[in-house]
Design a protein around this motif. Structure first.
Motif, PDB file in Angstrom:
ATOM      1  N   LEU A 208       0.848  -1.205   0.000  1.00  0.00           N
ATOM      2  CA  LEU A 208       0.000   0.000   0.000  1.00  0.00           C
ATOM      3  C   LEU A 208       0.879   1.249   0.000  1.00  0.00           C
ATOM      4  CD1 LEU A 208      -2.767   1.371   0.093  1.00  0.00           C
ATOM      5  CD2 LEU A 208      -2.706   1.106   2.590  1.00  0.00           C
ATOM      6  N   ASN A 209       1.940   1.241   0.784  1.00  0.00           N
ATOM      7  CA  ASN A 209       2.878   2.376   0.786  1.00  0.00           C
ATOM      8  C   ASN A 209       3.513   2.577  -0.593  1.00  0.00           C
ATOM      9  OD1 ASN A 209       2.541   3.191   3.453  1.00  0.00           O
ATOM     10  ND2 ASN A 209       4.138   1.817   4.200  1.00  0.00           N
ATOM     11  N   ILE A 210       3.863   1.484  -1.251  1.00  0.00           N
ATOM     12  CA  ILE A 210       4.443   1.575  -2.597  1.00  0.00           C
ATOM     13  C   ILE A 210       3.402   2.120  -3.581  1.00  0.00           C
ATOM     14  CG2 ILE A 210       5.374   0.224  -4.526  1.00  0.00           C
ATOM     15  CD1 ILE A 210       6.637  -1.630  -2.346  1.00  0.00           C
ATOM     16  N   ALA A 211       2.168   1.624  -3.490  1.00  0.00           N
ATOM     17  CA  ALA A 211       1.097   2.125  -4.362  1.00  0.00           C
ATOM     18  C   ALA A 211       0.872   3.618  -4.137  1.00  0.00           C
ATOM     19  CB  ALA A 211      -0.192   1.340  -4.117  1.00  0.00           C
ATOM     20  N   CYS A 212       0.911   4.058  -2.884  1.00  0.00           N
ATOM     21  CA  CYS A 212       0.739   5.488  -2.577  1.00  0.00           C
ATOM     22  C   CYS A 212       1.878   6.316  -3.167  1.00  0.00           C
ATOM     23  CB  CYS A 212       0.655   5.709  -1.068  1.00  0.00           C
ATOM     24  SG  CYS A 212      -0.898   5.156  -0.348  1.00  0.00           S
ATOM     25  N   ALA A 213       3.089   5.771  -3.151  1.00  0.00           N
ATOM     26  CA  ALA A 213       4.231   6.483  -3.717  1.00  0.00           C
ATOM     27  C   ALA A 213       4.108   6.622  -5.236  1.00  0.00           C
ATOM     28  CB  ALA A 213       5.530   5.769  -3.359  1.00  0.00           C
ATOM     29  N   TRP A 214       3.529   5.637  -5.888  1.00  0.00           N
ATOM     30  CA  TRP A 214       3.376   5.656  -7.344  1.00  0.00           C
ATOM     31  C   TRP A 214       2.113   6.383  -7.792  1.00  0.00           C
ATOM     32  CZ3 TRP A 214       6.560   4.196 -11.241  1.00  0.00           C
ATOM     33  CH2 TRP A 214       7.718   3.534 -10.862  1.00  0.00           C
ATOM     34  N   TYR A 215       1.220   6.667  -6.864  1.00  0.00           N
ATOM     35  CA  TYR A 215      -0.035   7.323  -7.213  1.00  0.00           C
ATOM     36  C   TYR A 215       0.249   8.761  -7.639  1.00  0.00           C
ATOM     37  CZ  TYR A 215      -5.059   8.168  -6.983  1.00  0.00           C
ATOM     38  OH  TYR A 215      -6.359   8.450  -7.298  1.00  0.00           O
ATOM     39  N   PRO A 216      -0.328   9.219  -8.773  1.00  0.00           N
ATOM     40  CA  PRO A 216       0.007  10.561  -9.273  1.00  0.00           C
ATOM     41  C   PRO A 216      -0.434  11.706  -8.355  1.00  0.00           C
ATOM     42  CG  PRO A 216      -1.625   9.504 -10.691  1.00  0.00           C
ATOM     43  CD  PRO A 216      -1.213   8.507  -9.674  1.00  0.00           C
ATOM     44  N   LYS A 217      -1.486  11.494  -7.582  1.00  0.00           N
ATOM     45  CA  LYS A 217      -1.902  12.505  -6.614  1.00  0.00           C
ATOM     46  C   LYS A 217      -1.276  12.164  -5.268  1.00  0.00           C
ATOM     47  CE  LYS A 217      -6.094  14.038  -6.714  1.00  0.00           C
ATOM     48  NZ  LYS A 217      -7.559  14.076  -6.609  1.00  0.00           N
ATOM     49  N   LYS A 218      -1.252  13.128  -4.382  1.00  0.00           N
ATOM     50  CA  LYS A 218      -0.692  12.864  -3.058  1.00  0.00           C
ATOM     51  C   LYS A 218      -1.631  11.925  -2.297  1.00  0.00           C
ATOM     52  CE  LYS A 218       1.017  14.952   1.109  1.00  0.00           C
ATOM     53  NZ  LYS A 218       1.172  16.127   1.921  1.00  0.00           N
ATOM     54  N   ALA A 219      -1.131  10.784  -1.943  1.00  0.00           N
ATOM     55  CA  ALA A 219      -1.879   9.825  -1.132  1.00  0.00           C
ATOM     56  C   ALA A 219      -1.120   9.675   0.176  1.00  0.00           C
ATOM     57  CB  ALA A 219      -2.001   8.495  -1.855  1.00  0.00           C
ATOM     58  N   ASP A 220      -1.758  10.097   1.242  1.00  0.00           N
ATOM     59  CA  ASP A 220      -1.058  10.156   2.515  1.00  0.00           C
ATOM     60  C   ASP A 220      -1.794   9.351   3.580  1.00  0.00           C
ATOM     61  OD1 ASP A 220       1.142  10.963   3.960  1.00  0.00           O
ATOM     62  OD2 ASP A 220       0.582  13.062   4.028  1.00  0.00           O
ATOM     63  N   CYS A 221      -1.689   9.793   4.807  1.00  0.00           N
ATOM     64  CA  CYS A 221      -2.190   9.027   5.940  1.00  0.00           C
ATOM     65  C   CYS A 221      -3.688   8.762   5.883  1.00  0.00           C
ATOM     66  CB  CYS A 221      -1.811   9.700   7.250  1.00  0.00           C
ATOM     67  SG  CYS A 221      -2.440  11.378   7.446  1.00  0.00           S
ATOM     68  N   ILE A 222      -4.486   9.693   5.368  1.00  0.00           N
ATOM     69  CA  ILE A 222      -5.935   9.471   5.355  1.00  0.00           C
ATOM     70  C   ILE A 222      -6.305   8.348   4.390  1.00  0.00           C
ATOM     71  CG2 ILE A 222      -6.556  11.248   3.660  1.00  0.00           C
ATOM     72  CD1 ILE A 222      -8.503  10.315   6.825  1.00  0.00           C
ATOM     73  N   GLU A 223      -5.675   8.324   3.233  1.00  0.00           N
ATOM     74  CA  GLU A 223      -5.940   7.242   2.281  1.00  0.00           C
ATOM     75  C   GLU A 223      -5.480   5.897   2.837  1.00  0.00           C
ATOM     76  OE1 GLU A 223      -5.813  11.016  -0.089  1.00  0.00           O
ATOM     77  OE2 GLU A 223      -4.516  10.151   1.444  1.00  0.00           O
ATOM     78  N   LYS A 224      -4.299   5.879   3.425  1.00  0.00           N
ATOM     79  CA  LYS A 224      -3.774   4.639   4.004  1.00  0.00           C
ATOM     80  C   LYS A 224      -4.664   4.159   5.143  1.00  0.00           C
ATOM     81  CE  LYS A 224       1.007   5.805   2.949  1.00  0.00           C
ATOM     82  NZ  LYS A 224       2.304   6.178   3.529  1.00  0.00           N
ATOM     83  N   THR A 225      -5.175   5.093   5.933  1.00  0.00           N
ATOM     84  CA  THR A 225      -6.024   4.734   7.064  1.00  0.00           C
ATOM     85  C   THR A 225      -7.357   4.161   6.593  1.00  0.00           C
ATOM     86  OG1 THR A 225      -4.978   6.371   8.496  1.00  0.00           O
ATOM     87  CG2 THR A 225      -7.179   5.633   9.126  1.00  0.00           C
ATOM     88  N   LEU A 226      -8.002   4.824   5.644  1.00  0.00           N
ATOM     89  CA  LEU A 226      -9.297   4.341   5.157  1.00  0.00           C
ATOM     90  C   LEU A 226      -9.164   2.972   4.476  1.00  0.00           C
ATOM     91  CD1 LEU A 226     -10.679   7.725   3.834  1.00  0.00           C
ATOM     92  CD2 LEU A 226     -11.821   6.292   5.533  1.00  0.00           C
ATOM     93  N   ILE A 227      -8.182   2.819   3.617  1.00  0.00           N
ATOM     94  CA  ILE A 227      -7.988   1.540   2.924  1.00  0.00           C
ATOM     95  C   ILE A 227      -7.543   0.463   3.919  1.00  0.00           C
ATOM     96  CG2 ILE A 227      -6.606   0.325   1.183  1.00  0.00           C
ATOM     97  CD1 ILE A 227      -6.615   3.035  -0.379  1.00  0.00           C
TER      98      ILE A 227
END
Length: 141
Positions: free
Chosen positions: A62-81
């Motif tokens: 999930l951290n790797i996917a967030c790093a590759w995501y074109p928009k900023k994906a941070d703690c809120i996205e990681k928390t919800l998912i």
């Protein structure tokens, strides 16, 4: 290897779908929806080492996917998912928590289980909790 690729694709797809949900419904409705949809009573079962490894692998990808995501994906996205997966796939009684601090102003989201942070990456005692999934979930009513 195939399992990791599949898990990465699942994480990335989850990010895209969550982003669309946040855009269409807003944060409050999305948070409320996740809190109620994935709330159910859980028995505190023993978590095997294999399950712990699966959870660690999921959050790593999930951290790797967030790093590759074109928009900023941070703690809120990681928390919800993470909340969705931890409750749906692993049937663990995690809680989503969002807190803020005044100076310097900052907000942060994290997962808790049994009143302890799931990951000790950041010191969360400096944040005042403003919203929790338990305030929406049926198990706390």
């Amino acid at each position: 290897m195939f399992k990791k690729v599949k898990l990465f694709l699942y994480s990335y797809t989850s990010l895209v779908l969550l982003d669309l949900k946040l855009l269409s419904k807003g944060f409050t409705k999305t948070f409320e929806n996740y809190s109620t949809k994935y709330s159910k009573n859980f028995s505190h079962k023993h978590v095997s080492e294999e399950v712990v490894e699966d959870i660690e692998n999921f959050f790593l990808l999930l951290n790797i996917a967030c790093a590759w995501y074109p928009k900023k994906a941070d703690c809120i996205e990681k928390t919800l998912i993470g909340y969705k997966v931890m409750r749906k796939k692993f049937a663990l009684p995690v809680e989503m928590v969002i807190g803020v601090r005044k100076f310097p102003f900052e907000a942060h989201a994290w997962l808790k289980i049994d009143q302890q942070n799931l990951f000790q990456e950041e010191e969360t005692s400096q944040y005042k909790v403003i919203i929790s999934s338990n305030s929406y979930s049926k198990e706390q009513r």
